[in-house]
Scaffold this motif. Structure first.
Motif, PDB file in Angstrom:
ATOM      1  N   LEU A 114      41.170  45.018  30.542  1.00 47.67           N
ATOM      2  CA  LEU A 114      42.647  45.463  30.310  1.00 47.67           C
ATOM      3  C   LEU A 114      42.830  46.973  29.572  1.00 47.67           C
ATOM      4  O   LEU A 114      41.833  47.101  29.023  1.00 47.67           O
ATOM      5  N   GLN A 115      43.497  47.885  30.171  1.00 52.44           N
ATOM      6  CA  GLN A 115      43.774  49.077  29.902  1.00 52.44           C
ATOM      7  C   GLN A 115      44.568  49.098  28.407  1.00 52.44           C
ATOM      8  O   GLN A 115      45.875  49.109  28.578  1.00 52.44           O
ATOM      9  N   ARG A 116      44.001  48.927  27.299  1.00 50.12           N
ATOM     10  CA  ARG A 116      44.445  48.635  26.126  1.00 50.12           C
ATOM     11  C   ARG A 116      45.123  50.221  25.475  1.00 50.12           C
ATOM     12  O   ARG A 116      45.871  49.963  24.685  1.00 50.12           O
ATOM     13  N   ASN A 117      44.772  51.094  26.063  1.00 53.22           N
ATOM     14  CA  ASN A 117      45.347  52.514  25.632  1.00 53.22           C
ATOM     15  C   ASN A 117      46.419  52.557  26.357  1.00 53.22           C
ATOM     16  O   ASN A 117      47.179  54.018  26.040  1.00 53.22           O
ATOM     17  N   SER A 118      47.224  51.665  27.139  1.00 55.99           N
ATOM     18  CA  SER A 118      48.293  52.039  27.875  1.00 55.99           C
ATOM     19  C   SER A 118      49.289  50.878  26.964  1.00 55.99           C
ATOM     20  O   SER A 118      49.234  49.692  27.208  1.00 55.99           O
ATOM     21  N   ALA A 120      52.054  49.953  28.438  1.00 57.22           N
ATOM     22  CA  ALA A 120      52.601  49.113  29.367  1.00 57.22           C
ATOM     23  C   ALA A 120      51.749  47.604  29.324  1.00 57.22           C
ATOM     24  O   ALA A 120      52.415  46.542  29.672  1.00 57.22           O
ATOM     25  N   THR A 121      50.378  47.676  28.932  1.00 59.24           N
ATOM     26  CA  THR A 121      49.629  46.524  28.830  1.00 59.24           C
ATOM     27  C   THR A 121      50.192  45.268  28.008  1.00 59.24           C
ATOM     28  O   THR A 121      49.949  44.401  28.262  1.00 59.24           O
ATOM     29  N   VAL A 122      50.833  45.796  26.874  1.00 56.88           N
ATOM     30  CA  VAL A 122      51.589  45.007  25.999  1.00 56.88           C
ATOM     31  C   VAL A 122      52.239  43.971  26.808  1.00 56.88           C
ATOM     32  O   VAL A 122      52.203  42.694  26.430  1.00 56.88           O
ATOM     33  N   LYS A 123      53.002  44.358  27.714  1.00 58.28           N
ATOM     34  CA  LYS A 123      53.832  43.413  28.634  1.00 58.28           C
ATOM     35  C   LYS A 123      53.390  42.127  29.128  1.00 58.28           C
ATOM     36  O   LYS A 123      53.643  40.954  29.203  1.00 58.28           O
ATOM     37  N   ILE A 124      52.039  42.631  29.136  1.00 58.31           N
ATOM     38  CA  ILE A 124      51.139  41.386  30.047  1.00 58.31           C
ATOM     39  C   ILE A 124      49.910  40.609  29.270  1.00 58.31           C
ATOM     40  O   ILE A 124      49.336  39.608  29.535  1.00 58.31           O
ATOM     41  N   ASP A 125      49.508  41.265  28.282  1.00 55.91           N
ATOM     42  CA  ASP A 125      48.317  41.056  27.637  1.00 55.91           C
ATOM     43  C   ASP A 125      48.506  39.671  26.934  1.00 55.91           C
ATOM     44  O   ASP A 125      47.410  38.827  27.228  1.00 55.91           O
ATOM     45  N   ALA A 126      49.312  39.124  26.285  1.00 48.86           N
ATOM     46  CA  ALA A 126      49.360  37.773  25.393  1.00 48.86           C
ATOM     47  C   ALA A 126      49.404  36.821  26.610  1.00 48.86           C
ATOM     48  O   ALA A 126      48.831  35.768  26.550  1.00 48.86           O
ATOM     49  N   HIS A 127      50.194  36.881  27.623  1.00 45.89           N
ATOM     50  CA  HIS A 127      50.588  36.165  28.770  1.00 45.89           C
ATOM     51  C   HIS A 127      49.113  35.941  29.563  1.00 45.89           C
ATOM     52  O   HIS A 127      48.707  34.585  29.739  1.00 45.89           O
ATOM     53  N   LEU A 128      48.401  36.838  29.767  1.00 48.99           N
ATOM     54  CA  LEU A 128      47.281  36.680  30.824  1.00 48.99           C
ATOM     55  C   LEU A 128      46.159  36.027  29.935  1.00 48.99           C
ATOM     56  O   LEU A 128      45.601  35.166  30.294  1.00 48.99           O
TER      57      LEU A 128
END
Length: 381
Positions: A114-118, A120-128
């Motif tokens: 996951l591209q953690r320096n983006s 936008a990744t916050v939107k899907i991180d926890a759900h994934l």
């Protein structure tokens, strides 16, 4: 009809293969990229739809899938090749859609980057993570960004075209500016010439500041007229295929003082010292040291904590290439390599006056070369 040049299929294939190999090197089974610059770099998708969530799902040994709002299907099909488009509605669980693809092609225990320096990744991180409890998650930051540092011949050509537009924008501004002319009138003419020359909307708007607003780094035009004796700063960039070539020029409405002219000369010499130091194999901090030595000798202070930063493909709200800008400052150990491109910048003050000078520079085998050509002497209008 869109007249702008697009990367060839060979260029995109090269980029995609390099990203896939980098993922293999990190033992990533599925990578999720969400930064617009990186998605565009890999796919060529250049449009204004990135305000909504996008995710590019890449399998090093399989396919490439783009998740975006379903209404973007036509644009994606016309601008990209070899990508499976997965359109979502505004009520869909995008993380669930991504999960289904990961499981089908890499399994529930996949190693997911996951591209953690983006942001936008916050939107899907926890759900994934909740949908894939057996997966191993790792950081995919830096994979695409590192590949974007050294520019291909295609990229350098786009930046050169942008530099020509930047020069045109500055010459237009200097021709339009004068005592009593309203700032937004000057910018309107800049925009007209920029668009007519084939330029896209740049990552930053043209920064035009005068009078007591010089020290406001990211503000632009107002409805105020230019006043006799006031300083005027122009910092702007042309943009072609999302590649920028920023530059800045500085002067006065009317005559400049002797102190202002001296500061202009110091700024120019420091600028040239940084250019001379910008050679393959040197370190970023070495470029800064050469630049800062000129300022110290003249007892002049920098306004910014660096003398420039790397440039690249970029979307609004910046022309720097996105978050994580690599600067030419006193701490950066980045090695300068051939075909890197920088915004070389000198913003200084003597306590009473300011001066601002910048250019886009490409690093060639023998050293740095200015891409923006407008005369660097302080102007007087």
């Amino acid at each position: 009809m869109d007249q702008r040049a697009k990367p060839s299929s060979i260029e995109h294939k090269r980029r995609l293969n390099a990203v896939k190999q980098a993922c293999r090197n990190r033992r990533i089974d599925a990578a999720v990229f969400t930064r617009p610059e990186d998605i565009c770099y890999i796919t060529g998708l250049d449009y204004e739809g990135y305000f909504a969530f996008h995710a590019l799902l890449l399998f090093p040994d399989a396919g490439l899938m783009l998740f975006a709002r379903y209404i973007e299907a036509l644009t994606v099909s016309r601008q990209t090749i070899g990508i499976e488009f997965v359109g979502y509605t505004d009520t869909d669980d995008v993380a669930a859609l991504i999960t289904a693809k990961i499981v089908s092609l890499a399994g529930k225990g996949a190693r997911v980057g996951l591209q953690r320096n983006s942001t936008a990744t916050v939107k899907i991180d926890a759900h994934l993570r909740s949908y894939l409890p057996k997966a191993h998650f790792t950081d995919a930051s830096g994979i695409v960004e590192s590949l974007r540092e050294v520019k291909s011949p295609f990229e350098i050509e786009q930046i050169k075209r942008a530099a020509q537009i930047s020069d045109l924008m500055v010459s237009t501004a200097l021709g339009a500016a004068g005592e009593g002319v309203v700032e937004n009138t000057v910018v309107a003419k800049i925009y007209g010439e920029m668009i007519a020359a084939g330029g896209q909307c740049p990552g930053f708007p043209p920064f035009l500041r005068s009078g007591d607003r010089i020290a406001e780094p990211h503000t632009s035009w107002t409805e105020q007229p230019l006043k006799h004796g006031a300083p005027l700063l122009l910092e702007l960039s042309g943009c072609v295929n999302r590649y920028h070539a920023p530059m800045a020029r500085y002067g006065y409405i009317g005559s400049a003082s002797a102190a202002a002219k001296r500061l202009s000369e110091v700024s120019h010499q420091a600028h040239l010292a940084a250019l001379a130091a910008l050679k393959p194999g040197c370190l970023a901090r070495g470029v800064y040291s050469a630049w800062k030595a000129c300022l110290d000798l003249a007892n002049v202070s920098p306004r910014a904590p660096h003398c420039g930063y790397m440039l690249g493909l970029s979307f609004p709200p910046t022309w720097t290439g996105g978050p994580g800008v690599k600067s030419l400052d006193e701490t950066t150990s980045m090695e300068i390599r051939q075909s890197m491109v920088f915004h070389l910048l000198t913003w200084v003050t003597d306590g009473q006056n300011d001066h601002f000078l910048s250019d886009s520079v490409v690093v060639e085998e023998a050293g740095g070369v200015f891409l923006t050509k407008t005369p660097r002497e302080m102007f007087e209008i």
